[in-house]
Design an enzyme around this catalytic site. Structure first.
Site, PDB file in Angstrom:
ATOM      1  N   ASP A 133      -0.080   4.237   1.317  1.00 48.37           N
ATOM      2  CA  ASP A 133      -0.296   5.210   2.397  1.00 48.37           C
ATOM      3  C   ASP A 133       0.505   4.718   3.479  1.00 48.37           C
ATOM      4  O   ASP A 133       0.843   3.696   3.661  1.00 48.37           O
ATOM      5  CB  ASP A 133      -1.805   5.332   2.625  1.00 48.37           C
ATOM      6  N   HIS A 146       3.784   1.932  13.009  1.00 50.02           N
ATOM      7  CA  HIS A 146       2.727   2.757  13.421  1.00 50.02           C
ATOM      8  C   HIS A 146       3.248   3.372  14.930  1.00 50.02           C
ATOM      9  O   HIS A 146       2.302   4.294  15.475  1.00 50.02           O
ATOM     10  CB  HIS A 146       1.141   2.175  13.898  1.00 50.02           C
ATOM     11  N   HIS A 189       0.967  -1.337   0.138  1.00 53.32           N
ATOM     12  CA  HIS A 189      -0.026  -0.150  -0.083  1.00 53.32           C
ATOM     13  C   HIS A 189       0.846   1.280   0.118  1.00 53.32           C
ATOM     14  O   HIS A 189       1.888   1.086   0.452  1.00 53.32           O
ATOM     15  CB  HIS A 189      -1.097   0.025   1.116  1.00 53.32           C
ATOM     16  N   ASP A 191       0.847 -10.432   0.478  1.00 52.22           N
ATOM     17  CA  ASP A 191       0.613  -9.240   1.049  1.00 52.22           C
ATOM     18  C   ASP A 191       1.362  -9.254   2.398  1.00 52.22           C
ATOM     19  O   ASP A 191       2.075 -10.064   2.709  1.00 52.22           O
ATOM     20  CB  ASP A 191      -0.628  -8.766   1.272  1.00 52.22           C
ATOM     21  N   GLU A 244      -4.980   1.509   2.849  1.00 47.16           N
ATOM     22  CA  GLU A 244      -5.160   0.454   3.576  1.00 47.16           C
ATOM     23  C   GLU A 244      -5.230   0.799   5.106  1.00 47.16           C
ATOM     24  O   GLU A 244      -5.848  -0.044   5.809  1.00 47.16           O
ATOM     25  CB  GLU A 244      -3.890  -0.548   3.374  1.00 47.16           C
ATOM     26  N   GLU A 245      -4.538   1.666   5.531  1.00 47.13           N
ATOM     27  CA  GLU A 245      -4.669   2.006   7.033  1.00 47.13           C
ATOM     28  C   GLU A 245      -6.083   2.739   7.145  1.00 47.13           C
ATOM     29  O   GLU A 245      -6.271   2.880   8.524  1.00 47.13           O
ATOM     30  CB  GLU A 245      -3.476   3.141   7.179  1.00 47.13           C
TER      31      GLU A 245
HETATM   32 ZN   LIG Z   1       0.464  -1.850   6.152  1.00 42.27          ZN
END
Ligand SMILES: [Zn+2]
Length: 488
Positions: free
Chosen positions: A120, A458, A118, A214, A187-188
Site C-alpha cells: 500500500d 508521504h 508493503h 524491513d 502498513e500505512e
Molecule cells: Zn512504508
C-alpha cells in the site's frame, strides 16, 4: 604540598585515561572488503517500478468502504511481470490482499529470513497536486527519476526485491536457507490486518526466523547531527506509540459565579506541568549510534563520546538542543488534541486532551501513567491509555548477530566504504508485527538519500533516481546471496 602533588597526579592520570579512550575512537571501526557485484539492468527495473506506481494501491482508514481492486490488480501484475518467481516460489494470499512468498532453501537446518515490504501507499492530498512536477499515479520517468507515490515508500523495495530474485533464479541461484517475502497491504494504517496476519500465519506453522529486514534507516548526508559525510543507519528498534486521554471534570453552571478553576483550567495546568517536567534523558542508545561514527567528529566531541562515564550530562545538554536529537534520548510527549466547553457563559462539565507519547525502549504504558500522576499530582485529572492508539512495545534487536554484521558488510560492499551505525527508529513500521517470529528485526532501506529528499516520502514530488533504484536491486541481489548462503 604532597597532597597537592597527589591531586595533580590524579587529575593528570584521569586526563590521560580519557585521552587514551578518545584516541581509541579515532579510527574507523571497520574494514571494507571489495567484492565483485552483479551488473543490474536499471532501466528495465525502472520501467517495472513505473508500472507498479500506476496501480493505485492506496490504503484507507475505512476498511469496509475501501476499494481493494487495485491490490488484486497489483497481485496479477506481479505474477505477469515476474514469471520465474511465480514458478519457483510458493505464493500465498493472506487476509485477501497481503502476500507471502516462500523460497525454499537447500538446507532445512538453517533458520529462514524474511524480507518485508508493503503493497500500500498513502494517498496524495488533492490540495498539493498543483505543486507536483509529475502525476503521482502515472508512473512517469523523466530527468533521471521515476516519479510518483510509492517510489520511496515502498514499491521501490518490493520491485527491487522482485527484480533481484527474478534474475537470480534465471541465473540458477539456489539459497541454502529458506527466504520469505512478506508483503502487507495496510502498513500505512497500522499493519493490523496485513503484516500482523502474515506473522500469525508463520507463527502458526512454528516458524522462527533468523532475521527480518524491513524499511527504516538509510544512507544519508546530515542524518547524524554534526556529520556531513554519508552514514548508513540500520534501525534496531522503534519507539513505542502511546496516546493518553487526559480528562478533567467540572460542575456545570453559570459562569457568573465560577470556582477558582474550571475543568479547562485544571486540564491546562496539568498539560503545562507535563511540558515543564519531561521524561528523564536516557541517552545510551544514542551514544551507541554516535560512537559508531565517532571518528567523523572533531576531537572535542570524540573526547566527550569516549568518556560518557564522566561527561554524559554534557552530551545530554547538547542533544537536548534540537527537537530531533532530543527525541533520540528520551520518551517524548506532545499535547495534540484539546476539547472542552460549549458556550462562553457556561462552565464546562469536562475538558479533554490527547497527549501523544513516543516511548524509548524500557518505558511502558504503565510507566507513562505513573509519570503523569507523579508530575500532575491532581486527583481531578484522570489519565488513561487510549487503547485505539496504543501500538504495543517493540523489541530492540541486537547488533551482535551474524545477520546484522553481514547486513552491515553488504551495505558497505554495495554503497561504498562508509560508516554504518545502529539507531532507534522514530516512527513505526510493519516490522513490529514480526516480533513473535523473530528476535532480530532490522530496518534498512537500501537508498542513498539527501536529507532534504526525505520529506518527499508521504509528501510532494516523491521520486527515486533511476541509478539509485538500480543500486537497490544490486543491494538485494548481494544481500539475498549473502544471507541466503551464510550459516547463521
Ligand atoms: Zn512504508
Amino acid at each position: 604540598m604532597a597532597i597537592l602533588l597527589i591531586i595533580v597526579g590524579i587529575i593528570l592520570l584521569l586526563f590521560l585515561v580519557m585521552l587514551f579512550r578518545t584516541l581509541q575512537l579515532g579510527e574507523p571501526p571497520y574494514q571494507n572488503a571489495n567484492v565483485e557485484l552483479p551488473e543490474v539492468d536499471a532501466s528495465r527495473a525502472a520501467a517495472h517500478l513505473a508500472q507498479a506506481i500506476s496501480i493505485k494501491t492506496i490504503s484507507k482508514e475505512e476498511m469496509e468502504t475501501g476499494d481493494y481492486s487495485p491490490f488484486r490488480e497489483y497481485h496479477q501484475w506481479l505474477e505477469k511481470t515476474y514469471p520465474t518467481i511465480h514458478k519457483n516460489l510458493k505464493k500465498e494470499t493472506i487476509n485477501q490482499y497481503s502476500l507471502l512468498y516462500h523460497w525454499k532453501g537447500s538446507d532445512p537446518s538453517l533458520k529462514p529470513i524474511l524480507l518485508a515490504s508493503h503493497l500500500d501507499v498513502v494517498p496524495v492530498d488533492e490540495a498539493t497536486l498543483p505543486a507536483w512536477h509529475a502525476d503521482p499515479f502515472k508512473g512517469e520517468i523523466k530527468q533521471g527519476f521515476i516519479w510518483g507515490r510509492g517510489t520511496l515508500d515502498m514499491k521501490n523495495h518490493t520491485i527491487g526485491m522482485f527484480e533481484a530474485i527474478e534474475k537470480m533464479l534465471a541465473d540458477g541461484f539456489q539459497p541454502k536457507r529458506d527466504i520469505y517475502l512478506g508483503l502487507g497491504h495496510d502498513e500505512e494504517i497500522s499493519g493490523k490486518s496485513g503484516a500482523k496476519s502474515i506473522a500469525a500465519a508463520l507463527k502458526g506453522r512454528g516458524i522462527k526466523l533468523a532475521a527480518v529486514l524491513d524499511e527504516g534507516g538509510m544512507i544519508s548526508h546530515g542524518l547524524v547531527p554534526g556529520v556531513e559525510l554519508p552514514v548508513g543507519l540500520i534501525g534496531v528498534g522503534e519507539k513505542e506509540y502511546v496516546t493518553v486521554n487526559l480528562v478533567a471534570k467540572g460542575t456545570p453552571g453559570h459562569s457568573s459565579n465560577p470556582p477558582r478553576q474550571t475543568a479547562i483550567g485544571v486540564l491546562a495546568r496539568a498539560i503545562a506541568l507535563m511540558d515543564d517536567n519531561p521524561f528523564p534523558a536516557r541517552p545510551d542508545l544514542a551514544i551507541a549510534t554516535l560512537k559508531n561514527v565517532a571518528f567523523l567528529f572533531p576531537f572535542a566531541v570524540r573526547f566527550v563520546l569516549a568518556n560518557t562515564w564522566l561527561l554524559k550530562s554534557l552530551l545530554v545538554k547538547q542533544l537536548e538542543k534540537t527537537v530531533q536529537t532530543n527525541a533520540l534520548i528520551r520518551t517524548t510527549h506532545a499535547a495534540t488534541v484539546i476539547k472542552g466547553g460549549i458556550k462562553d457563559n457556561i462552565l464546562p462539565s469536562e475538558a479533554r486532551a490527547k497527549i501523544n507519547f513516543r516511548l524509548l525502549p524500557g518505558d511502558s504504558q504503565a510507566s507513562v501513567i505513573e509519570h503523569i500522576q507523579k508530575v500532575v499530582k491532581d486527583p481531578r485529572v484522570e489519565a488513561e491509555i487510549d487503547m485505539a492508539d496504543a501500538w504495543g512495545p517493540s523489541k530492540v534487536s541486537t547488533t551482535d548477530t551474524a545477520a546484522y554484521k553481514t547486513l552491515e558488510l553488504v551495505i558497505r560492499q554495495v554503497f561504498g566504504n562508509m560508516p554504518v551505525a545502529p539507531y532507534l527508529l522514530m516512527f513505526a513500521t510493519d516490522a513490529r508485527h514480526y516480533q513473535d517470529v523473530s528476535e532480530q528485526l532490522y530496518h534498512f532501506s537500501p537508498l542513498v538519500l539527501e536529507s532534504a529528499d526525505i520529506a518527499r516520502m508521504h509528501g510532494i514530488d516523491e521520486r527515486i533516481g533511476v541509478d539509485a533504484f538500480g543500486g537497490m536491486v544490486k543491494f538485494y541481489r548481494r544481500l539475498i546471496k549473502v544471507w541466503g548462503e551464510a550459516e547463521f
